[in-house]
Design an enzyme around this catalytic site. Structure first.
Site, short mmCIF file in Angstrom:
data_model
loop_
_atom_site.label_atom_id
_atom_site.label_comp_id
_atom_site.label_asym_id
_atom_site.label_seq_id
_atom_site.Cartn_x
_atom_site.Cartn_y
_atom_site.Cartn_z
CB ALA A 95 -1.03 -0.03 1.24
CE LYS A 96 6.05 0.43 -2.99
NZ LYS A 96 5.19 -0.74 -3.30
NE ARG A 97 -3.05 3.65 1.66
CZ ARG A 97 -3.24 3.04 0.57
NH1 ARG A 97 -2.64 2.48 -0.10
NH2 ARG A 97 -4.52 2.46 0.41
#
EC number: 4.1.1.23
Lengths: 272, 272
Positions: A95-97
Site C-alpha cells: 500500500a506504500k502508506r
C-alpha cells in the site's frame, strides 16, 4: 504472525517466494470477466494453485482501488480467503502508506485490524512519527521502502547524504525507532550488489525483494548477498507468475512458474 | 479544473482555505452515530456550512479506509456530493500514494477517474517514474510532498544532499519531469521561514500548506514568504474547523472557525 513462524514456514515449504497479486482486468482470461467478481475469482484461482509453493501473498492495493468500491470489496474477499483457508501464509498489503501520526494510525487500523493483514508497506519520507504508529502493533510487520527496484530509485534514494546514500541513512535511522524489531525493508532485486551494504546495517531483518521476474533481477545474486542465517528474504514475483498465461490454464501456468522459482529456492536453501 | 479556475475562485471567495475532511467517529456528535452513514453525514454538514468560505476540500483517505468498505463508500459519496453540488470547489484526495509506474497508473485511475478528484497527494521517495503517471492527466493536479509539517520531516527531508537539503533537491528534480506544470507541492506551515527558499525553486506552483490550526503554524508568516502573484497557496485546516464543537452545533461552529480564517485571508489578499 511472528517472524519465527514465517521462518518455520520457509523451511517447511523450502520456499521464500511471495506472489504479488496485481489483478488487472485487461490481462485476465476472458471468461473470468463474465463472473460477478473477476478480481476475486482470479486471485482465488492463483492462490489455490500456488499456496503450497509460496510463503506470502502481496495484494497491491492500487489494483483494487482502481476499481473503486467493487475493488475494495475484492481486496477484502481476497485477504479473508487467504486467512480462512491458508492461515500459515504471510500476507502483505502493498500500500506504500505513510502520513502524520494520527493519520498513519488510521492506515494501520485499516490494514492490520479491519483487513487483518500481517504486514503493510510504508514510505519513509515523512520520518519517524509517520512509521511508528504502524510499529506499535504486536505480531504485525511494517515493511519500509529502502531501495526500490524502479528506475526512479536513483532520483533520491541513492543521493549522497553526509557521506552515505539516503537509503542507508533511512535504514540506520529507522533502527532507532520504537518497536523497530517490527520493521522489514523493501530492497529491489535489480541491484543485487547493494544487498551486501544493506546487510551490514540490518543483518537480522527480513527484506522484501521485488524485481525478480518481469523486472529482470537475478535470484541467485540476491541470495548470495542478501540471505542471513534465518533466510531473511521474501522474494516477490507478480507478473511473471500470475500472467504466465491469459488462457483458461492461467492458474496451472502460474503454478508451473511458481514451481520453477520454488525449486530454485529449495536448491539455494539446501546448499546454504 | 485548471489552476486559472482555481485562482479565479480564490479571488471571488477572497479565500485560499482548504478544509481537511478527517472524519473520526470518536470525535463526532453522538447523534450522527445513529445515522446510516455517519461519516458522510458529518462531511455533508461541514461542506454545506463552509462551501462559500473555502476553495477546497481535502478528504484524508486514511480516515475512510480505516472503516473498510463502508468507509470507501463514504469517501465516494463525499466526493460525489461535492462534485454535484459545488462543482467550483477544488478537491484533493489526501492519499500520499506512489509506487512503480504501472502501479502509480492504477492509483491515478482510482483518484482521477473512478473517484473524480481534481488532485491527489503523492510521496516522492520512488522518484520520477512513480510520479509521472499522475502528471499525464490533463487538468488534474499532483501534489507532491516536499517539506511536511510533522516532527519526522527533519529525519530525512532536511538532510544535506550534495550541499542542499533533500526537499530542495526533490523540488528541483521534479521540475524536469514530463508535465511538471501539473505539480503542486506540500510545504508545511510549521516552518514559515522555509517558504522563501521554496519560492526560489518553484515560484509559480501552488503550494498546499498543512500545519495551520491544530499543528500551530502562523497564517501571516506563511503568506509573507509563500504567496506569489496568483496567491499560489492552499492553506489547509482540518481539526481546528471540523472539530470546533462535538455538539449538535458542530457545523455552525465549523463555519465560525472557517469564517475567522477566511476573513484573515481576505485581509491578506486585500493588502497584498
Amino acid at each position: 504472525m511472528t517472524t519465527q513462524q514465517l521462518h518455520e514456514q520457509i523451511l517447511q515449504k523450502k520456499s521464500f517466494l511471495c506472489v504479488g497479486l496485481d489483478p488487472d482486468l485487461d490481462k485476465m482470461p476472458q471468461y473470468l470477466l463474465e463472473t460477478e467478481d473477476p478480481i476475486f475469482e482470479f486471485n482465488k484461482a492463483i492462490i489455490d494453485a500456488t499456496h503450497d509453493l509460496t510463503v506470502g501473498y502481496k495484494p497491491n492495493t492500487a489494483f483494487f482501488e482502481a476499481y473503486g468500491i467493487k475493488g475494495w470489496m475484492s481486496l477484502q474477499k481476497t485477504i479473508n480467503y487467504i486467512n480462512e483457508n491458508y492461515p500459515e501464509i504471510f500476507t502483505i498489503a502493498d500500500a506504500k502508506r505513510g502520513d502524520i501520526g494520527n493519520t498513519s494510525s488510521m492506515y494501520a487500523k485499516a490494514f492490520f485490524e479491519d483487513l487483518n493483514f500481517d504486514s503493510v508497506t510504508v514510505a519513509p519520507y515523512m520520518g519517524k512519527d509517520s512509521v511508528e504508529p504502524f510499529l506499535a502493533f504486536e505480531n504485525k510487520h511494517t515493511i519500509m521502502l529502502a531501495l526500490t527496484s524502479n528506475e526512479g530509485a536513483f532520483d533520491f534514494q541513492t543521493l549522497n547524504t553526509n557521506g552515505k546514500e539516503l537509503y542507508k541513512q533511512v535504514l540506520e535511522t529507522s533502527k532507532t525507532w520504537k518497536n523497530s524489531e517490527n520493521l522489514m525493508y523493501v530492497v529491489g532485486a535489480t541491484k543485487a550488489e547493494y544487498f551486501a551494504d544493506v546487510r551490514k546495517i540490518v543483518p537480522d531483518n527480513f527484506l522484501l525483494v521485488p524485481g525478480i521476474g518481469a523486472q529482470g533481477g537475478s535470484l541467485s545474486e540476491v541470495c548470495k548477498y542478501g540471505m542471513n542465517d534465518k533466510v531473511g528474504l521474501l522474494v516477490n514475483s507478480a507478473r511473471a507468475i500470475i500472467y504466465a498465461s491469459k488462457g483458461t490454464d492461467f492458474a496451472e501456468k502460474a503454478r508451473e512458474e511458481a514451481l520453477k522459482v520454488q525449486q530454485e529456492m529449495a536448491d539455494i536453501i539446501a546448499n546454504k
